[in-house]
Scaffold this motif. Sequence first.
Motif, PDB file in Angstrom:
ATOM      1  N   LEU A  91       0.819  -1.210   0.000  1.00  0.00           N
ATOM      2  CA  LEU A  91       0.000   0.000   0.000  1.00  0.00           C
ATOM      3  C   LEU A  91       0.853   1.261   0.000  1.00  0.00           C
ATOM      4  CD1 LEU A  91      -2.834  -1.013   2.460  1.00  0.00           C
ATOM      5  CD2 LEU A  91      -2.946  -0.867  -0.030  1.00  0.00           C
ATOM      6  N   ALA A  92       2.008   1.210   0.650  1.00  0.00           N
ATOM      7  CA  ALA A  92       2.891   2.372   0.678  1.00  0.00           C
ATOM      8  C   ALA A  92       3.404   2.677  -0.724  1.00  0.00           C
ATOM      9  CB  ALA A  92       4.061   2.125   1.634  1.00  0.00           C
ATOM     10  N   GLU A  93       3.703   1.641  -1.501  1.00  0.00           N
ATOM     11  CA  GLU A  93       4.174   1.827  -2.874  1.00  0.00           C
ATOM     12  C   GLU A  93       3.079   2.428  -3.749  1.00  0.00           C
ATOM     13  OE1 GLU A  93       5.801  -1.828  -4.446  1.00  0.00           O
ATOM     14  OE2 GLU A  93       6.659  -2.303  -2.494  1.00  0.00           O
ATOM     15  N   ILE A  94       1.853   2.023  -3.512  1.00  0.00           N
ATOM     16  CA  ILE A  94       0.719   2.510  -4.284  1.00  0.00           C
ATOM     17  C   ILE A  94       0.385   3.946  -3.901  1.00  0.00           C
ATOM     18  CG2 ILE A  94      -1.768   2.181  -4.645  1.00  0.00           C
ATOM     19  CD1 ILE A  94      -1.257  -0.828  -4.196  1.00  0.00           C
ATOM     20  N   GLY A  95       0.689   4.326  -2.667  1.00  0.00           N
ATOM     21  CA  GLY A  95       0.383   5.670  -2.178  1.00  0.00           C
ATOM     22  C   GLY A  95      -1.064   5.815  -1.716  1.00  0.00           C
ATOM     23  N   LEU A  96      -1.621   4.746  -1.141  1.00  0.00           N
ATOM     24  CA  LEU A  96      -3.019   4.765  -0.729  1.00  0.00           C
ATOM     25  C   LEU A  96      -3.327   5.908   0.225  1.00  0.00           C
ATOM     26  CD1 LEU A  96      -5.822   3.472  -0.891  1.00  0.00           C
ATOM     27  CD2 LEU A  96      -5.169   2.078   1.086  1.00  0.00           C
ATOM     28  N   ASP A  97      -2.460   6.188   1.172  1.00  0.00           N
ATOM     29  CA  ASP A  97      -2.717   7.276   2.136  1.00  0.00           C
ATOM     30  C   ASP A  97      -2.899   8.611   1.420  1.00  0.00           C
ATOM     31  OD1 ASP A  97      -2.653   5.555   4.281  1.00  0.00           O
ATOM     32  OD2 ASP A  97      -0.582   5.999   4.816  1.00  0.00           O
ATOM     33  N   ASP A  98      -2.111   8.854   0.386  1.00  0.00           N
ATOM     34  CA  ASP A  98      -2.248  10.100  -0.376  1.00  0.00           C
ATOM     35  C   ASP A  98      -3.593  10.147  -1.098  1.00  0.00           C
ATOM     36  OD1 ASP A  98       0.281  10.945   0.411  1.00  0.00           O
ATOM     37  OD2 ASP A  98       1.254  10.068  -1.351  1.00  0.00           O
ATOM     38  N   TYR A  99      -3.993   9.037  -1.705  1.00  0.00           N
ATOM     39  CA  TYR A  99      -5.283   8.975  -2.384  1.00  0.00           C
ATOM     40  C   TYR A  99      -6.438   9.206  -1.415  1.00  0.00           C
ATOM     41  CZ  TYR A  99      -3.516   7.066  -6.836  1.00  0.00           C
ATOM     42  OH  TYR A  99      -2.906   6.873  -8.041  1.00  0.00           O
ATOM     43  N   ARG A 100      -6.325   8.645  -0.206  1.00  0.00           N
ATOM     44  CA  ARG A 100      -7.422   8.699   0.766  1.00  0.00           C
ATOM     45  C   ARG A 100      -7.628  10.073   1.374  1.00  0.00           C
ATOM     46  NH1 ARG A 100      -7.827   4.196   5.184  1.00  0.00           N
ATOM     47  NH2 ARG A 100      -9.757   5.333   5.491  1.00  0.00           N
ATOM     48  N   GLU A 101      -6.623  10.922   1.339  1.00  0.00           N
ATOM     49  CA  GLU A 101      -6.737  12.225   1.990  1.00  0.00           C
ATOM     50  C   GLU A 101      -7.903  13.016   1.391  1.00  0.00           C
ATOM     51  OE1 GLU A 101      -3.960  16.072   2.870  1.00  0.00           O
ATOM     52  OE2 GLU A 101      -3.024  14.094   2.757  1.00  0.00           O
ATOM     53  N   GLY A 102      -8.909  13.281   2.218  1.00  0.00           N
ATOM     54  CA  GLY A 102     -10.078  14.042   1.804  1.00  0.00           C
ATOM     55  C   GLY A 102     -11.061  13.269   0.941  1.00  0.00           C
ATOM     56  N   ALA A 103     -10.894  11.956   0.855  1.00  0.00           N
ATOM     57  CA  ALA A 103     -11.750  11.137  -0.006  1.00  0.00           C
ATOM     58  C   ALA A 103     -12.351   9.976   0.772  1.00  0.00           C
ATOM     59  CB  ALA A 103     -10.944  10.594  -1.187  1.00  0.00           C
ATOM     60  N   ALA A 104     -13.423   9.435   0.245  1.00  0.00           N
ATOM     61  CA  ALA A 104     -13.973   8.177   0.743  1.00  0.00           C
ATOM     62  C   ALA A 104     -13.317   7.048  -0.047  1.00  0.00           C
ATOM     63  CB  ALA A 104     -15.484   8.150   0.562  1.00  0.00           C
ATOM     64  N   LEU A 105     -13.261   5.881   0.555  1.00  0.00           N
ATOM     65  CA  LEU A 105     -12.640   4.717  -0.074  1.00  0.00           C
ATOM     66  C   LEU A 105     -13.656   3.589  -0.172  1.00  0.00           C
ATOM     67  CD1 LEU A 105     -10.153   3.018  -1.042  1.00  0.00           C
ATOM     68  CD2 LEU A 105      -9.722   2.536   1.388  1.00  0.00           C
ATOM     69  N   ILE A 106     -13.830   3.058  -1.367  1.00  0.00           N
ATOM     70  CA  ILE A 106     -14.603   1.832  -1.562  1.00  0.00           C
ATOM     71  C   ILE A 106     -13.568   0.758  -1.842  1.00  0.00           C
ATOM     72  CG2 ILE A 106     -16.344   0.637  -2.915  1.00  0.00           C
ATOM     73  CD1 ILE A 106     -17.456   3.438  -3.663  1.00  0.00           C
ATOM     74  N   ALA A 107     -13.427  -0.194  -0.919  1.00  0.00           N
ATOM     75  CA  ALA A 107     -12.353  -1.172  -0.976  1.00  0.00           C
ATOM     76  C   ALA A 107     -12.888  -2.582  -1.184  1.00  0.00           C
ATOM     77  CB  ALA A 107     -11.534  -1.120   0.313  1.00  0.00           C
ATOM     78  N   GLU A 108     -12.550  -3.177  -2.338  1.00  0.00           N
ATOM     79  CA  GLU A 108     -12.832  -4.589  -2.558  1.00  0.00           C
ATOM     80  C   GLU A 108     -11.629  -5.382  -2.077  1.00  0.00           C
ATOM     81  OE1 GLU A 108     -14.633  -5.679  -6.346  1.00  0.00           O
ATOM     82  OE2 GLU A 108     -14.743  -3.536  -6.830  1.00  0.00           O
ATOM     83  N   TRP A 109     -11.900  -6.537  -1.482  1.00  0.00           N
ATOM     84  CA  TRP A 109     -10.861  -7.404  -0.903  1.00  0.00           C
ATOM     85  C   TRP A 109     -10.030  -6.643   0.138  1.00  0.00           C
ATOM     86  CZ3 TRP A 109     -11.514 -12.385  -2.089  1.00  0.00           C
ATOM     87  CH2 TRP A 109     -12.205 -12.682  -3.269  1.00  0.00           C
TER      88      TRP A 109
END
Length: 151
Positions: A91-109
Motif C-alpha cells: 500500500l505504501a508503494e501505491i500511495g493509498l494514504d495520499d489517495y485517501r486524503e479528503g476522499a472516501a474509499l470503496i475497498a474490494e478485498w
Amino acid sequence: MIATIDLPDLDATTALAARIASRLRAGDVVALTGTLGAGKTTLARAVIRALGHEGEVPSPSFAIIEPYDPPQVRLPVIHADFYRLKDPAELAEIGLDDYREGAALIAEWPDHAGGFAHEAGCLSICMESDENGRRAIVEPGQDWLERGSWN
C-alpha cells in the motif's frame, strides 16, 4: 448492529448503493468482502453512480486504484480492488494514504490490504450469493451508527 439486506435483483442493489452514497463522507471506508462473483464490484459501481458519476465505472482489478473527483461525483472517492496485493506493505508503494486524503474509499478485498474494520468510519459489507440472488451483511463502524439504521 449487524444487518442482513436481501438483494434479489439489481434494483435492490441500486437502492442499497443509494443509501450508502447518501450517508458517505470523506474519510469513510466501504469495505466489500465476499467470494468472486458475489457482487462486490456491482455494488461499488452502483455507489459511484449514486454519487453522481454518469460515465463508465471500470473495475480497478488491474489498476488497483481508480479515483473519482468532483464534479463527476459529490465527494472525492477512491475505488480500490486489493485482490492482487500479496502483502499490505504494498500500500505504501501505491500511495493509498495520499489517495485517501479528503476522499472516501470503496475497498474490494480489504483483507488483502490489512483490513479497515478497526476504523470508526468503516462500513463493512460482506456480499453473499444464494438461490434467491444476493444478500449484504452490513456491519457499520461507530461513525456510521449515528447515520441511521441498516435494518
